[in-house]
Motif scaffolding. Structure first.
Motif, short mmCIF file in Angstrom:
data_model
loop_
_atom_site.label_atom_id
_atom_site.label_comp_id
_atom_site.label_asym_id
_atom_site.label_seq_id
_atom_site.Cartn_x
_atom_site.Cartn_y
_atom_site.Cartn_z
N UNK A 156 0.84 -1.20 0.00
CA UNK A 156 0.00 0.00 0.00
C UNK A 156 0.87 1.25 0.00
N UNK A 157 0.55 2.21 -0.88
CA UNK A 157 1.35 3.42 -1.00
C UNK A 157 1.19 4.29 0.25
N UNK A 158 2.31 4.73 0.79
CA UNK A 158 2.26 5.62 1.96
C UNK A 158 3.00 6.93 1.72
N UNK A 159 3.77 7.01 0.62
CA UNK A 159 4.49 8.25 0.34
C UNK A 159 4.88 8.32 -1.12
N UNK A 160 5.22 9.52 -1.56
CA UNK A 160 5.68 9.75 -2.92
C UNK A 160 6.78 10.80 -2.87
N UNK A 161 7.83 10.62 -3.68
CA UNK A 161 8.96 11.54 -3.71
C UNK A 161 9.00 12.23 -5.06
N UNK A 162 8.95 13.56 -5.04
CA UNK A 162 8.87 14.34 -6.27
C UNK A 162 10.06 15.29 -6.40
N UNK A 163 10.70 15.35 -7.57
CA UNK A 163 11.67 16.43 -7.81
C UNK A 163 10.91 17.75 -7.92
N UNK A 164 11.39 18.77 -7.23
CA UNK A 164 10.66 20.04 -7.19
C UNK A 164 11.62 21.22 -7.35
N UNK A 165 11.01 22.35 -7.69
CA UNK A 165 11.70 23.64 -7.65
C UNK A 165 11.08 24.48 -6.55
N UNK A 166 11.91 25.16 -5.80
CA UNK A 166 11.45 26.04 -4.74
C UNK A 166 11.21 27.44 -5.31
N UNK A 167 10.04 27.99 -5.05
CA UNK A 167 9.68 29.32 -5.54
C UNK A 167 9.48 30.24 -4.35
N UNK A 168 10.15 31.40 -4.38
CA UNK A 168 10.02 32.37 -3.29
C UNK A 168 9.20 33.57 -3.78
N UNK A 169 8.10 33.85 -3.12
CA UNK A 169 7.24 34.98 -3.46
C UNK A 169 6.77 35.65 -2.17
N UNK A 170 6.19 36.87 -2.27
CA UNK A 170 5.79 37.58 -1.05
C UNK A 170 4.89 36.77 -0.11
N UNK A 171 4.01 35.91 -0.66
CA UNK A 171 3.14 35.12 0.20
C UNK A 171 3.92 34.08 1.00
N UNK A 172 5.12 33.72 0.52
CA UNK A 172 5.93 32.69 1.15
C UNK A 172 6.48 31.73 0.12
N UNK A 173 7.15 30.69 0.60
CA UNK A 173 7.73 29.70 -0.30
C UNK A 173 6.70 28.65 -0.70
N UNK A 174 6.81 28.17 -1.92
CA UNK A 174 6.04 27.00 -2.34
C UNK A 174 6.86 26.23 -3.36
N UNK A 175 6.38 25.06 -3.75
CA UNK A 175 7.11 24.18 -4.63
C UNK A 175 6.30 23.91 -5.89
N UNK A 176 7.00 23.78 -7.00
CA UNK A 176 6.35 23.37 -8.24
C UNK A 176 6.93 22.04 -8.68
N UNK A 177 6.03 21.19 -9.20
CA UNK A 177 6.45 19.84 -9.55
C UNK A 177 5.56 19.30 -10.65
N UNK A 178 5.99 18.19 -11.24
CA UNK A 178 5.19 17.43 -12.19
C UNK A 178 4.83 16.11 -11.54
#
Length: 396
Positions: free
Chosen positions: A1-23
């Motif tokens: 049973x799947x319990x986790x997933x690992x994604x390559x991401x880019x970190x984006x910094x903007x005024x609202x805060x950090x977030x990640x973009x991924x496929x």
């Protein structure tokens, strides 16, 4: 049973805060995400308040997207936006603003903490309809649709409800909605035939021909065309009215043609609903133009003053409500009666003029007093065309 997933991401910094973009694969996104639709509840003081962010799921919208993603050129270039609790995320940096983000279910050590199962890791802030389109009506995965479909996502870690609401409002309210007129105009660039492309071509031809009754009357991009004083019709109104003559499901037809699938010619029963369908399938675009030209030429000749004064305040004959009613009347009544089963025939202007001869309304009758703006006025106009009501009896 799947319990986790690992994604390559880019970190984006903007005024609202950090977030990640991924496929992420569509299947994986479905497995780990959920939507919390906006719902009405009552608090203990019986005051209504709203909780949640997402709008209720529209089955109609999901069906439209499902048909779209079945096409060979389907794409979702804009991101699905997700919110993930920090307990379910670990970021491992591998370089400047890049790394791996592991999303995993959470099993608490303390009784005071709530578990987060794998299918509740990510709340969908924006994009629920796109995700739902990969499921069938029984909420089962449509593997054929998403086999090779990756979806780009923006992942916010630890955003509270107020921040999530702010993101949702920004995405859905601050951005300018694309005009339908522009969308239909862009179909001109498509190389593959489609119902909407044909309807666009017909609109452009009738708008450009100097002798056309619709010459310079169609607003192409939702805004006034430079050098024109008045354009009473929008291209969206024209295309959406005409496409019903060609197809019950234009998106499905477009996808089939794009994939090189031959569409069967319409039966007699189908032509009763879509009388120009075989004209479209046979590539007889010019004949469609001629039929619409002759029909509105007869209208112009029957009511020359009203048709010739699109600038006159209160004159409804050249406008969208009357146009839509005229098109329904042509599709359901006039054209089938004139061709007598010979769908594809081209009635003359004189033929159409005779089909309008029973209508007693004069140039002075096309006012807001007689035909109110909106769908009610359009319905009254259509009933008048069909002889179901007498305009003068209605005014007594």
């Amino acid at each position: 049973m799947t319990t986790k997933i690992k994604l390559p991401v880019l970190l984006v910094r903007q005024p609202i805060g950090d977030f990640y973009i991924a496929s992420i694969r569509a299947q994986d996104l479905i497995d780990l995400s959920y939507s919390d639709v906006r719902r009405l509840v009552q608090d203990e003081r019986d005051l209504e308040r709203y909780l949640g962010i997402q709008r209720p799921l529209s089955n109609k919208r999901v069906k439209e997207i499902r048909e779209y993603i079945g096409g060979d050129d389907a794409t979702f270039p804009t991101a699905v936006i997700l919110a993930v609790d920090e307990k379910c995320a670990e970021f491992e940096a591998t370089g400047l603003n890049c790394g791996f983000l592991t999303l995993k279910e959470f099993e608490p050590d303390l009784d005071s903490e709530e578990a987060v199962p794998y299918d509740r890791i990510a709340k969908v802030i924006d994009g629920q309809h796109r995700i739902a389109a990969f499921l069938d009506d029984e909420k089962e995965w449509q593997y054929g649709y998403g086999k090779n479909f990756d979806i780009n996502v923006s992942i916010f870690i630890g955003a509270d409800v107020s921040e999530q609401a702010n993101i949702f409002a920004t995405v859905n309210l601050a951005q300018t909605k694309v005009s339908k007129n522009l969308v239909y105009d862009l179909t001109e660039l498509a190389k593959t035939p489609s119902p909407h492309k044909t309807c666009h071509n017909v609109a452009v031809a009738l708008d450009r021909q100097r002798l056309s009754p619709l010459y310079k009357r169609i607003k192409r991009l939702g805004t006034a065309t430079p050098g024109r004083s008045k354009e009473p019709l929008t291209q969206a109104s024209f295309v959406e009215s005409l496409v019903k003559f060609i197809s019950i499901n234009p998106g499905k037809d477009r996808n089939a043609l794009l994939s090189g699938i031959k569409i069967d010619r319409a039966s007699a029963a189908e032509l009763q609903k879509c009388p120009f369908r075989n004209l479209f399938l046979d590539g007889r675009e010019v004949d469609i133009i001629e039929i619409i030209y002759n029909y509105f030429k007869a209208i112009e000749e029957k009511w020359p003053r009203s048709w010739g004064e699109p600038d006159r305040v209160g004159n409804l004959l050249p406008r969208s409500n009357a146009f839509k009613a005229f098109m329904i009347y042509l599709r359901e009544d006039v054209y089938p009666a004139l061709v007598q089963g010979n769908f594809g025939a081209i009635p003359t202007t004189e033929d159409f003029r005779k089909s309008l001869s029973h209508i007693e309304a004069t140039d002075t009758d096309f006012t807001k007093r007689n035909f109110a703006p909106g769908s009610g006025g359009q319905s009254t106009f259509l009933k008048m065309l069909r002889g179901q009501i007498n305009l003068y009896d209605m005014l007594e």
